[in-house]
Design an enzyme around this catalytic site. Sequence first.
Site, short mmCIF file in Angstrom:
data_model
loop_
_atom_site.label_atom_id
_atom_site.label_comp_id
_atom_site.label_asym_id
_atom_site.label_seq_id
_atom_site.Cartn_x
_atom_site.Cartn_y
_atom_site.Cartn_z
N HIS A 539 -59.19 15.43 133.33
CA HIS A 539 -58.07 16.27 132.93
C HIS A 539 -56.80 15.43 132.78
CE1 HIS A 539 -60.72 19.57 134.46
NE2 HIS A 539 -60.22 20.16 133.39
N ASN A 540 -56.77 14.65 131.71
CA ASN A 540 -55.62 13.81 131.40
C ASN A 540 -55.19 14.07 129.97
OD1 ASN A 540 -57.59 12.41 129.87
ND2 ASN A 540 -58.10 11.17 131.66
N THR A 542 -55.82 12.44 127.35
CA THR A 542 -56.89 12.23 126.37
C THR A 542 -57.68 13.51 126.16
OG1 THR A 542 -57.08 9.93 127.08
CG2 THR A 542 -58.92 10.83 125.83
N HIS A 579 -52.30 22.97 127.47
CA HIS A 579 -53.18 23.88 128.22
C HIS A 579 -53.59 23.35 129.59
CE1 HIS A 579 -56.51 21.25 127.02
NE2 HIS A 579 -57.26 21.91 127.87
N ASP A 580 -53.49 22.03 129.83
CA ASP A 580 -53.83 21.47 131.14
C ASP A 580 -52.72 20.59 131.70
OD1 ASP A 580 -56.27 22.56 131.91
OD2 ASP A 580 -57.44 21.12 130.75
N ASP A 708 -61.81 23.76 124.15
CA ASP A 708 -61.62 23.24 125.51
C ASP A 708 -62.91 22.67 126.10
OD1 ASP A 708 -60.28 22.68 127.88
OD2 ASP A 708 -60.71 24.65 128.73
#
EC number: 3.1.4.-
Length: 814
Positions: A539-540, A542, A579-580, A708
């Site tokens: 979850h970065n 990228t 979104h993250d 996602d």
Amino acid sequence: MMGCASSIHISDRVVYHSGKESEDSPQQNCPQPGQIKPSNACLSTFTEVQFGPMKLYEDQLQVLLVFAKDDAQSNSFCWACERAGFRCNVARTPEAALESFQEKNHDLIIMDHRHSRYFDAEALCRSIRAISCSHNTVIVAVVKRPDREEATVMPLISAGFNRRYVENSNMMSCYNELIQLHHGEIRAQIKLRACNAVFTALEQSQEAIEISSEDQIIQYVNPAYECIMGYQRGELLKENTEVPKSEQNKPDLLDNISSCLRRGKEWQGVYYAKKKNGDSVQQNVKMTPVVGQGGKIRHCVSVNRPLNDHNKTEKPCERVQAESQTDIQQSSKHKDRRKGSLDVRSTTSRGSDAGSSQRRHSSMARIHSMTIEAPITKVINIINAAQESSPMPVAEALDRVLEILRTTELYSPQLGTKEEDPHTNDLVGGLMTDGLRRLSGNEYILATKQLHHIPGHLTTPLSLNDIPPCIAQTMENEDSWDFDIFNLESATMKRPLTYLGLKIFSRFGVCEFLSCPEATLRSWLQIIEANYHSSNSYHNSTHAADVLHATAYFLCKERVKQSLDPIDEVAALIAATVHDVDHPGRTNSFLCNAGSELAILYNDTAVLESHHAALAFQITTRDDKCNIFKNMERNEYRTLRQAVIDMVLATEMTKHFEHVNKFVNSINKPLAALEENGGNGDEDSAQSILTAPENRILVKRMLIKCADISNPCRPLELCIEWAGRISEEYFAQTDEEKQQGLPVVMPVFDRNTCSIPKSQISFIDYFITDMFDAWDGKKRITDLTAIFLNVIVYIEGCAEVMLILMNKPCCLKG
């Protein structure tokens, strides 16, 4: 030393029981059985077990011994299994134990807990318990004989062990332990398994069945009871709900029933029951007390049938039963299709004539054969079936019912536009609508920590024309599904979101739509990327860039462009980008279990998704230099903001199947019906379905959801890299949970025992297959021509290759 009994053979890491001599298999050494010979009575293939009035047949017990090395203890258990007539396997490693158990589903596992240097027995036990079929397996830990004080067994119980065995290599001691386990815990588990058949019979009964405690607290109701009384099971089982009583029953009748049951006698007669809507229904009731522990009455079983509606209650139940049988057939066909067959036949016509059946289009069959089933889906299917044989007025009324059921917010009131009472409209609207819609966006201050600012080396003016040639070359094929995001990650030194965002937002004219300069967009992308954690393996930024790429790819498809307006496209791109943001690399469950500030702030509900959406708007609106919304008109900004929030919240996985079901029922099935009735389908009608406001919301939710978690559908080398990254993040979470003494949310993701390929296949089967089957919809929505044309075949093939390439985590890139 003499060889062990001939039925114990060694195969690499697993020793297996073949039941006959094998000259080719090397034998494991174990103690001589001496003068004790196997009992012929124990070697019987089946044993009868009486469970109340039910006769069960116990197959030959299967035992798995998990010992890293040969010693007197393992050999004694090996011999004891042979004497008792049990099938025996011996696993030397955790991987072999998991593989063997998944293949044979042993009744009993005896695990060596004495030598932690070989493997972590408690971690292995948790991994086994994470497998669904392990609930009825008895697991025993062999522990060292204590030198001083007796240790507590609570860590063993918490890990999933049923009991412990203090090491004792005496053969008769091991044999006696097995016999006691067989006639105790194992036989009890066999009886518990049989309860599944009893509950299945209760669930399928056409009569309403209710089970209550001695205090008349409801413990169970079957679907027929729910249908007749209007309650949902969950409503009755929470908060110790008592059996609803109708005022039409005379007090002396209730006293008579209570007295009869207390004496242990059955009561039968006419009784008024109270439905959820307050109405009373007269029923023919048989109440039977059930005697339990201590000879006391512990339960009361009531079998109810409406007195004046005998025929009417049977027919719906028969319809539901037929529907259930069809569901089973459809599920079977779906699994066959996953194994390679794509020949899907229509299963939607029930009781219609041959001509009607032949008119069923194969696309309609494909939609109805999907395994996405929820209660609302079954209701819609039953109504569809009823329409086939209904007169025209009834069929039209049912069309209206279906239209209501397919609304996006099924349980939200639809307020009219009456102008004669604006005060009422404002009051009801203010109380009943989501509060987010009444905020401008600038009032939200949700972050409880210092935000990340743009590093100095990123503040250099940058535009599309200033992008270095090596990075620009890497992004030349960014409109292709095969685009390699990892090449861009490397070329940009882990800052792919800013560069890819500039190009994609330029291609979609986002700056023109928002009336903001490119410099503002550049600053916004940089600050958003700075608030992603580069230390996260998955979850970065990228991952955010990858989701942005997939979102842009979907937005270019013709059906999606027909469905969405420009504001929807801009909202989708922004939602994908943020979104993250500020994702900590841990799941919602972890944060809730750890009592984090975010979990407390958002009441343990959609914690991360709520934080991502709120923080994104806080970052954006706090500084004009990066506020891409500052030139928007207020109402347009509210619409855009609500769309972004809705899409980010849609990525929360607890509502995954709800979103997919709504998409199938509101878009796929109506489009399939159009094709069925009008050949190639009415384009105007199809357009009206796709552009309906509630359906545009569903399309946007499905779009970002597919983007996602699209990793398994990427080219194989990218798929493998993503699998390794998400697994590493889950491994790190499991490690931290163990260190902090928190509940292990995903025990299967233990870096010592986890099979990454198998975990990916499970994810594909459970989440990916049906979702992309619905999203592709015979190319109605995306018109994908390469990868998604047969997405299920592709990802299953991808998974099979992964099994070959990813036998060990070291095979992963990075």
